[in-house]
Enzyme design. Structure first.
Site, PDB file in Angstrom:
ATOM      1  CD  GLU A  27      -7.172  -6.188   9.821  1.00  0.00           C
ATOM      2  OE1 GLU A  27      -6.032  -6.742   9.545  1.00  0.00           O
ATOM      3  OE2 GLU A  27      -7.453  -5.046  10.137  1.00  0.00           O
ATOM      4  CG  HIS A  82     -11.763  -3.044  10.640  1.00  0.00           C
ATOM      5  ND1 HIS A  82     -10.810  -2.366  10.451  1.00  0.00           N
ATOM      6  CD2 HIS A  82     -11.204  -4.364  10.945  1.00  0.00           C
ATOM      7  CE1 HIS A  82      -9.811  -3.046  10.322  1.00  0.00           C
ATOM      8  NE2 HIS A  82      -9.980  -4.245  10.591  1.00  0.00           N
ATOM      9  CE1 TYR A 118      -5.421   2.623  11.436  1.00  0.00           C
ATOM     10  CE2 TYR A 118      -6.050   2.080  13.625  1.00  0.00           C
ATOM     11  CZ  TYR A 118      -5.774   1.870  12.288  1.00  0.00           C
ATOM     12  OH  TYR A 118      -5.821   0.132  12.051  1.00  0.00           O
ATOM     13  CD  GLU A 156      -3.779  -4.708  14.664  1.00  0.00           C
ATOM     14  OE1 GLU A 156      -5.266  -4.931  15.023  1.00  0.00           O
ATOM     15  OE2 GLU A 156      -3.470  -4.362  13.620  1.00  0.00           O
ATOM     16  CD1 TRP A 200      -2.009   7.559  10.325  1.00  0.00           C
ATOM     17  CD2 TRP A 200      -1.322   5.526   9.401  1.00  0.00           C
ATOM     18  NE1 TRP A 200      -3.208   6.790   9.696  1.00  0.00           N
ATOM     19  CE2 TRP A 200      -2.806   5.732   9.183  1.00  0.00           C
ATOM     20  CE3 TRP A 200      -0.753   4.387   8.286  1.00  0.00           C
ATOM     21  CZ2 TRP A 200      -3.909   4.889   8.718  1.00  0.00           C
ATOM     22  CZ3 TRP A 200      -1.676   3.499   7.918  1.00  0.00           C
ATOM     23  CH2 TRP A 200      -2.960   3.679   7.869  1.00  0.00           C
ATOM     24  NE  ARG A 213      -9.569  -2.268  13.755  1.00  0.00           N
ATOM     25  CZ  ARG A 213      -8.810  -1.286  12.969  1.00  0.00           C
ATOM     26  NH1 ARG A 213      -7.559  -1.919  12.647  1.00  0.00           N
ATOM     27  NH2 ARG A 213      -9.028  -0.555  12.374  1.00  0.00           N
ATOM     28  NE  ARG A 221      -2.603  -7.256  13.310  1.00  0.00           N
ATOM     29  CZ  ARG A 221      -3.557  -7.335  12.646  1.00  0.00           C
ATOM     30  NH1 ARG A 221      -4.437  -8.435  12.660  1.00  0.00           N
ATOM     31  NH2 ARG A 221      -3.786  -6.616  11.675  1.00  0.00           N
ATOM     32  CD  GLU A 233      -1.238  -3.593  10.460  1.00  0.00           C
ATOM     33  OE1 GLU A 233      -2.122  -4.124  11.154  1.00  0.00           O
ATOM     34  OE2 GLU A 233      -1.145  -2.410  10.165  1.00  0.00           O
ATOM     35  CG  HIS A 258      -2.288   2.220  13.101  1.00  0.00           C
ATOM     36  ND1 HIS A 258      -1.940   2.958  12.123  1.00  0.00           N
ATOM     37  CD2 HIS A 258      -2.943   1.174  12.535  1.00  0.00           C
ATOM     38  CE1 HIS A 258      -1.959   2.304  11.111  1.00  0.00           C
ATOM     39  NE2 HIS A 258      -2.613   1.318  11.040  1.00  0.00           N
ATOM     40  CG  ASN A 271      -2.077   0.845   1.050  1.00  0.00           C
ATOM     41  OD1 ASN A 271      -2.362   1.670   0.013  1.00  0.00           O
ATOM     42  ND2 ASN A 271      -3.015   0.773   2.163  1.00  0.00           N
ATOM     43  CG  ASP A 274      -4.275  -1.557  14.778  1.00  0.00           C
ATOM     44  OD1 ASP A 274      -3.539  -1.233  15.456  1.00  0.00           O
ATOM     45  OD2 ASP A 274      -4.603  -1.786  13.521  1.00  0.00           O
ATOM     46  CG  ASP A 311      -3.853  -2.422   2.778  1.00  0.00           C
ATOM     47  OD1 ASP A 311      -4.677  -2.520   3.621  1.00  0.00           O
ATOM     48  OD2 ASP A 311      -2.543  -2.227   2.898  1.00  0.00           O
TER      49      ASP A 311
HETATM   50  O1  EZ4 Z   1      -3.594   0.329   8.353  1.00  0.00           O
HETATM   51  O2  EZ4 Z   1      -3.426  -2.225   5.956  1.00  0.00           O
HETATM   52  O3  EZ4 Z   1      -5.228  -3.828  11.076  1.00  0.00           O
HETATM   53  N1  EZ4 Z   1      -5.184  -3.245  10.381  1.00  0.00           N
HETATM   54  C1  EZ4 Z   1      -4.548  -1.956  10.095  1.00  0.00           C
HETATM   55  C2  EZ4 Z   1      -4.763  -1.704   8.562  1.00  0.00           C
HETATM   56  C3  EZ4 Z   1      -3.449  -0.820   7.882  1.00  0.00           C
HETATM   57  C4  EZ4 Z   1      -3.542  -0.727   6.394  1.00  0.00           C
HETATM   58  C5  EZ4 Z   1      -2.070  -0.265   6.105  1.00  0.00           C
HETATM   59  O4  EZ4 Z   1      -2.091  -0.348   4.554  1.00  0.00           O
HETATM   60  O5  EZ4 Z   1      -3.749  -1.389  10.634  1.00  0.00           O
HETATM   61  O6  EZ4 Z   1      -5.924  -0.925   8.196  1.00  0.00           O
HETATM   62 CO    CO Z   2      -3.292  -2.907  12.375  1.00  0.00          CO
END
Ligand code: EZ4
Ligand code: CO
Length: 402
Positions: free
Chosen positions: A339, A122, A159, A236, A402, A147, A283, A262, A212, A37, A210, A316
């Site tokens: 997921e 989600h 996010y 996560e 991010w 989630r 993950r 991830e 993130h 991505n 998450d 993605d």
């Molecule tokens: O931000 O796949 O757990 N899922 C995530 C996703 C990621 C995107 C990044 O390309 O954190 O939404």
């Molecule tokens: Co994630």
């Protein structure tokens, strides 16, 4: 049997996907997802310019040897671009092996260890009330795990919260959207979100969240401790994972399960996290962690240390990756959860596939190979459209994760 063609197909049915299609002299084809991505064309070029010429004439049955040929043979090891390219080749070769054998890939991996693959959806919203309504939509669809992500009061963009709720897509802009962040405000919000969700949906629904990569280890420790009474399935990516030993600090303070990985590309990204039992779920997934061959190696290491799988499955990652992930998920002994952000109808049309959702579970199809194809004519109608993932700044303007 010999490989006679290896072609890269880039298409954007609403979002960008890169797919490798390998063809043998017997006319058997195999697909591999190569989508990274926001950096899609780097992998497309790596495959087209540097890998495809090496594949022509090779025996497609030699999956392990080809993996090592591309991994060791590049000299420059690891990294997301290289490992995604290797994953695409590996996945396509497993697809071919399954088609040649007349068996779904999960049979080649040892057969079923379970009846279905538990997935989580989600639920995103600006407010707690909105999130709860989204959770209800998922429970009505039969999901056993959800989630939850919520807007942070006082922050304009958060996010995980998007306009189109059922088809969340973060990479939507020609230039990265700039989000803002405050760990202090966020840490006040999350326990309220969990309290309200447990209150409405009871103890049985699995709740995930998450982070993130946005906290420090001690902040993540506090978050984990503050959620213990709501028994989350996991939190996560609590912190960026370059510093694997940083997870020790989280572990010392909370029993909330931790999931990470991830963005990992190899077993070396998680070796310490797994062998020191600093995480509960890994993950990593097929497309970004070197394909089925390498992912199985990660999962086997994880099994030794009571770490279960929880593969990334955002939109993605194309239906080719999702299909491959399901064949692995249904077979490995230490599966945890998968997921599942549903793809749009258009994406599913471009990638017709045999996997199906029913009552909270995904089921890989019984077709030989991975059970996924690409409609190249339709794909060609949607050319590449550059899009970036967001960036994130603290309230004072500092760049953040991010
Ligand atoms: O931000 O796949 O757990 N899922 C995530 C996703 C990621 C995107 C990044 O390309 O954190 O939404
Ligand atoms: Co994630």
């Amino acid at each position: 049997m010999k490989i006679v063609d290896a072609r890269v197909i880039v298409t954007c049915p609403g979002r960008n996907f890169v797919t490798l299609k390998i063809t043998t002299d017997d006319g058997v084809t195999g697909l591999g997802d190569a989508t990274l991505n926001g950096r899609e064309l780097a992998v497309a070029s790596y495959l087209r310019d540097h890998v495809a010429p090496l594949l022509i004439g090779r025996d497609p049955a030699r999956i392990e040897d080809t993996w090592n040929y591309l991994y060791r043979g590049a000299y420059w090891r690891r990294g997301p671009v290289t490992m995604t390219a290797i994953a695409a080749v590996d996945t396509a070769l497993w697809d071919i092996k399954g088609k040649v054998a007349g068996l779904p890939v999960y049979q080649l991996l040892g057969g079923r260890s379970r009846d279905g693959v538990t997935v989580y959806g989600h639920a995103n919203g600006e407010t707690v009330a909105e999130v709860l309504d989204e959770v209800a939509r998922y429970t009505e669809l039969g999901y056993k795990a959800v989630r939850v992500q919520c807007g942070v009061p006082g922050l304009p963009v958060t996010y995980g919260v998007s306009q189109d709720k059922m088809f969340y897509e973060p990479a939507a802009a020609r230039r990265p959207v700039e989000a803002t962040w405050s760990s202090e405000k966020y840490l006040r919000m999350v326990p309220e979100l969990f309290a309200a969700t447990r209150d409405r949906f009871g103890p049985d629904l699995h709740l995930l969240h998450d982070v993130h990569h946005r906290l420090t280890p001690i902040e993540a420790a506090r978050l984990g401790a503050s959620l213990e009474e709501y028994a989350p399935f996991w939190i996560e990516d609590p912190v960026p994972a370059e510093l694997q030993e940083g997870f020790r600090l989280i572990r010392q303070h909370t029993t909330t399960p931790i999931a990470v990985g991830e963005v990992f590309n190899s077993i070396w990204d998680c070796q310490q996290l797994i062998t020191e039992q600093l995480i509960d779920y890994i993950r990593a997934t097929v497309v970004h962690a070197g394909g089925i061959t390498h992912l199985r190696r990660i999962f086997d290491l994880a099994a030794l240390y009571h770490v279960r799988t929880g593969s990334h499955g955002a939109t993605d990652l194309s239906p080719v990756c999702m299909s491959a992930a399901l064949h692995v998920d249904i077979a490995v002994p230490n599966f945890g959860i998968q997921e599942y952000m549903r793809h749009t109808e258009l994406t599913d049309e471009v990638f017709p596939h045999g996997y199906r959702f029913a009552d909270g579970y995904l089921h890989p199809g019984e077709e030989p190979g991975l059970g996924v194809e690409i409609d190249e004519k339709l794909a060609a109608r949607y050319p590449y459209d550059p899009a970036y993932l967001p960036v994130n700044r603290l309230l004072d303007g500092s760049m953040h994760h991010w």
